[in-house]
Design an enzyme around this catalytic site. Sequence first.
Site, mmCIF file in Angstrom:
data_model
loop_
_atom_site.group_PDB
_atom_site.id
_atom_site.type_symbol
_atom_site.label_atom_id
_atom_site.label_comp_id
_atom_site.label_asym_id
_atom_site.label_seq_id
_atom_site.Cartn_x
_atom_site.Cartn_y
_atom_site.Cartn_z
ATOM 1 N N TRP A 102 -15.308 3.250 -7.177
ATOM 2 C CA TRP A 102 -15.644 1.969 -6.545
ATOM 3 C C TRP A 102 -14.428 1.513 -5.754
ATOM 4 C CZ3 TRP A 102 -19.234 -2.073 -9.061
ATOM 5 C CH2 TRP A 102 -19.223 -3.272 -8.353
ATOM 6 N N ASP A 103 -14.511 1.589 -4.443
ATOM 7 C CA ASP A 103 -13.371 1.272 -3.573
ATOM 8 C C ASP A 103 -13.527 -0.126 -2.975
ATOM 9 O OD1 ASP A 103 -10.960 1.683 -2.289
ATOM 10 O OD2 ASP A 103 -11.580 3.548 -1.325
ATOM 11 N N MET A 104 -12.413 -0.674 -2.471
ATOM 12 C CA MET A 104 -12.388 -1.986 -1.830
ATOM 13 C C MET A 104 -11.178 -1.996 -0.898
ATOM 14 S SD MET A 104 -11.207 -5.355 -1.673
ATOM 15 C CE MET A 104 -10.164 -5.626 -3.086
ATOM 16 N N ASN A 105 -11.422 -1.735 0.392
ATOM 17 C CA ASN A 105 -10.340 -1.378 1.304
ATOM 18 C C ASN A 105 -9.808 -2.494 2.189
ATOM 19 O OD1 ASN A 105 -9.438 1.499 1.230
ATOM 20 N ND2 ASN A 105 -11.635 1.855 1.287
ATOM 21 N N CYS B 45 -10.915 1.204 -7.528
ATOM 22 C CA CYS B 45 -9.996 1.551 -6.454
ATOM 23 C C CYS B 45 -10.016 0.401 -5.455
ATOM 24 C CB CYS B 45 -10.437 2.856 -5.783
ATOM 25 S SG CYS B 45 -9.399 3.382 -4.401
ATOM 26 N N ASP C 41 -3.130 5.369 -3.195
ATOM 27 C CA ASP C 41 -3.523 6.362 -2.190
ATOM 28 C C ASP C 41 -2.402 7.358 -1.932
ATOM 29 O OD1 ASP C 41 -6.082 5.495 -1.781
ATOM 30 O OD2 ASP C 41 -5.637 4.337 0.016
ATOM 31 N N ASP D 34 -16.428 11.864 -1.653
ATOM 32 C CA ASP D 34 -15.805 10.618 -1.226
ATOM 33 C C ASP D 34 -16.523 10.059 0.008
ATOM 34 O OD1 ASP D 34 -13.472 8.714 -0.362
ATOM 35 O OD2 ASP D 34 -12.782 9.540 -2.257
ATOM 36 N N ASP D 35 -15.836 9.220 0.753
ATOM 37 C CA ASP D 35 -16.381 8.491 1.901
ATOM 38 C C ASP D 35 -17.034 9.439 2.914
ATOM 39 O OD1 ASP D 35 -16.888 6.552 3.776
ATOM 40 O OD2 ASP D 35 -14.796 5.968 4.062
ATOM 41 N N ARG E 71 -9.565 -2.528 8.533
ATOM 42 C CA ARG E 71 -10.174 -1.193 8.494
ATOM 43 C C ARG E 71 -11.560 -1.197 9.167
ATOM 44 N NH1 ARG E 71 -12.563 2.773 4.511
ATOM 45 N NH2 ARG E 71 -11.516 4.747 4.860
ATOM 46 N N TRP F 173 0.841 -1.197 0.000
ATOM 47 C CA TRP F 173 0.000 0.000 0.000
ATOM 48 C C TRP F 173 0.877 1.248 0.000
ATOM 49 C CZ3 TRP F 173 -0.334 3.981 3.627
ATOM 50 C CH2 TRP F 173 -1.362 4.915 3.399
#
Length: 748
Positions: free
Chosen positions: A475-478, A524, A546, A365-366, A441, A198
Site C-alpha cells: 500500500w503506497d502513498m507517494n 509504504c 526507496d 508493482d506499479d 508526482r 526521502w
Amino acid sequence: MPIHTNLEKQQFHLTNGQVSYIFHVMKNGHLGHLYYGKALRHRSDFSHLQTYYVATPASCHVYEDDPAFSLETLRQEYPAYGNSDFREPAISVGKDNALNVPDFKYDSFRILEGKPRLEGLPATYTDKASTIQILLKDEFLQAELTLNYTIFQDKPVITRSASLKNYGTENLVIDRMMGASVDFPDKDFIFTHLSGSWSRERHVKERRLEMGNQSISSLRGASSHHHNPFLALKRLEATEHTGEVFGFNFVYSSNFIMQVEVDHYDTARLTVGIHPFGFKWNLLPHEAFQTPEVVMVYSDKGLNGMSQAFHALYRENLIPAQWRKAKRPILINNWEATYFDFNEEKLVKIAKSASELGIELFVLDDGWFGKRNDDTSSLGDWHVDLNKLPNGLESLAKKISNVGMKFGLWFEPEMISPNSELYREHPDWAVGTPHQRTFGRNQLVLDFYRPEIVDYLYEKMSNIIKLTNLSYIKWDMNRNITEAFSRKLAPNEQGEFFHRYILGVYSLYERLTSEFPHVLFESCAGGGGRFDPGMMYYAPQAWTSDDTDAIERLKIQYGTSFAYPIYSMGSHVSAVPNHQTLRTTPLLTRANTAYFGTFGYELDPLTLSEEEREEIKGQIVFYKNHRNLIRDGQFYRLLSPFSNNETAWMVVSQDQSEALVGYYKVLATPNSPKQQTLRLRGLNEAASYSVARSNHAYYGDELMQVGLQLPIEFNGVNGKSAERGGDFQSHVFYLRNIDIGEKNKRME
C-alpha cells in the site's frame, strides 16, 4: 497490584516493578504530576514529592492567600492555558465563538483490567495490563475530560490518551488536544529523534535541551520522511546500553507535534499529540473526541534497553495477532527489474526464475492498471491494463501460483491522477480548494473523509483480492497533502480535515484486514514516509526506504531500530549500480544488510550470472534458517554508522541459545590494527558458543568483554592471509550455544 490509589490523599501510583508513574489531585482540583521513572516501592503517601516554591518574582498565583500555589511552577498532568500557567498547554477548548479558560477539576476514577480499544483508532492491545481512567469536569463548559493511563504488567510501558465529551447544549471548539503531557523536574536531557528526507529517512539526531521550545513535527498529512513521531529524552550520562532514557512514540499517521518546552526555571514539559496548526474540531452536544495514543517507555539500560521495550511491545501488542509468529515470505518485487515496461510473459519468466532461487512471493508493482505507462496517469482506475496483461490479473495470478509462488500487488489507493477515468467522472473527489491545486508526482489526493470514496476503494481492492487469491498488498502513498480542503466539509469544519482523512484511511485498512486476515499488508509512502506505529497496527511491515543501497541502509535501518522491530523493516537486495546512489557494492554486503529485516529482492533474476544465482540460493537458505531468530530475538546495536566507519548489530534468541551478528565497514583503511575484535551483547556469560565456519568456541563473557575476533583484514602486505579488504566489507556471524546443543543430545 499495578495501580495503587490513596483516596484520602487522592494519589495514584502506577507501577509494575520496572517503572513508576505517580500523580495526585492538587488543592485546586487539577491533576498534579509527582514522579515518572524507575519503579519506586509503594508507600501510603507521596505528598513530599510535590515541591511548592515560595513566591517567585512576577509569578501569578491561584489563591490570594497562598502565593506559593502557582501553576507556573507546579508540575501538572494535563495542563490548560491560563490560571497562572504560561507554558504551552495540553488542551485548549472553548464554547463556540467565545473565549474560555478551561478549568477541568477532578471528579472520579475507575480501574479496568486489560486495555479498552480506542474506537476508530489504532492502538496497542493486551489483557496483561491495568487501566485507570481519570474523569475531570469543567462545569462552565459542561465538558468531561477523561485521561486514560494503561500500565503493562511485564513491560516498562505506559500508554496514555485523552477524550473529551460535550454533555452540554452548546457547541464546543477544540483548538488543541494532546495525547499526553509530562512535566519533568529538570532539563538535563539529550533530545534524540529520527529525521531526514526521502531516501535518507530516520537518521539519528541529538541535541541538548535548552531554554525555549524544541520540537519535531509534520504538517504533511502523513507522519513523513522528515520527522518520525518518535522522541527520546536521554540523560546526559546515558549511553547505548547504560543510563536513563524516556522514549515516546505517537500511534498516529498524520500531522503531529512532539515538543519539549524548557521554562525559565529549567523544568521541561513534554507534549505529544495532533499538531494544533490547522486543527479545529467542532464538538457538538453529546459528542466526544478521542486523541490517538502515546506510548511511553522507561529504560535504565540506555537507548538499546528502550528500543527492546518498544520492539517487544509492537511485536506482541500492536501488529495484527495473526502475524506475530508467522513467517513472512521472502519476496521479489519487479519494480527495479522492469519499472513500467512489462507484459505477462516477462513477469512469468521473472517469477519462474525467482522460484528456482527459493523466493516465495512475487509482487507486481506499479503499472498494471488503467493505462499506466508512466507516473502521469491512471491512479484510481483499479482495473487491469489489458494491453500489458491481455489475459487479465486472474490468469497472471494462476501462472505465478503454478511456478510455486504466492502473488502480491502494489496499490496506491489514496491517490488520483488528473489523467484518469475516475477523475473525469469525479473531479470533486480530489482534495484541494476549487481555485487552487498543486501536484506531486503528477497526482492528487483522494478525499478519504468521504465514505463513498472509501467504499469505492474497498470494492475495487476486495474484488481484486478475491479474483487473484492475493497474498500480499504493498500500500503506497507517494505525495503529501496540500490545499487541505474537502468539498464535503463546511467552512467552519475544514480544521477537521486532516484528522478525518486519516480516520478514513484507517477505516479502509480495518475493513480489508478484517475481511482478508491472510493478506500480508506492507505499508509504504514513497518508501519510509509513513513508518509509524499507527500503520503497524494494520500492516506488520513497512517499506523502510526507496533507497535500497546497502551502505545507505545501514543508517536507515539503524535509526529505524530505535523504535521499531527489525522484522517490521522491508529490506531487499537490489541490483548494482544502485538505482538511487549509483554505488556498486558486493552481493554479499547487500544480503548481509538486508538479512536484518523481512528480506527480499529488488532486481531482475534473468540478468544474473550462474555464480550470482548460486550465491543468492545460499542467501535464501541462510535467511530461511534464521528468520525465526530475526523475528523473535532481542536486537542489540553495537557500532553506530553515525559516528563510525564501521557498523555492527546483533540479534540474540530469547533463551540465549543462538545469535546472529552483522558487521560492516564502509571504507577501507590502510594498515589496520592486527587485533580487531567486536564486543558483543546479550549472551549467556557462562555458556560456550561456537561460531559458524570457525573451529573456535568462546564463552559468552569472553565474547562480551574481550570480543569476537574479526576476519584478518588486508593491510598492504598480508595479501595471502587476508580474509577481507577493500570498501564495503561485511560479515555475518552465526553463534550457537554448544551447552544447550549437548544437553539436547543427552536428552534424546
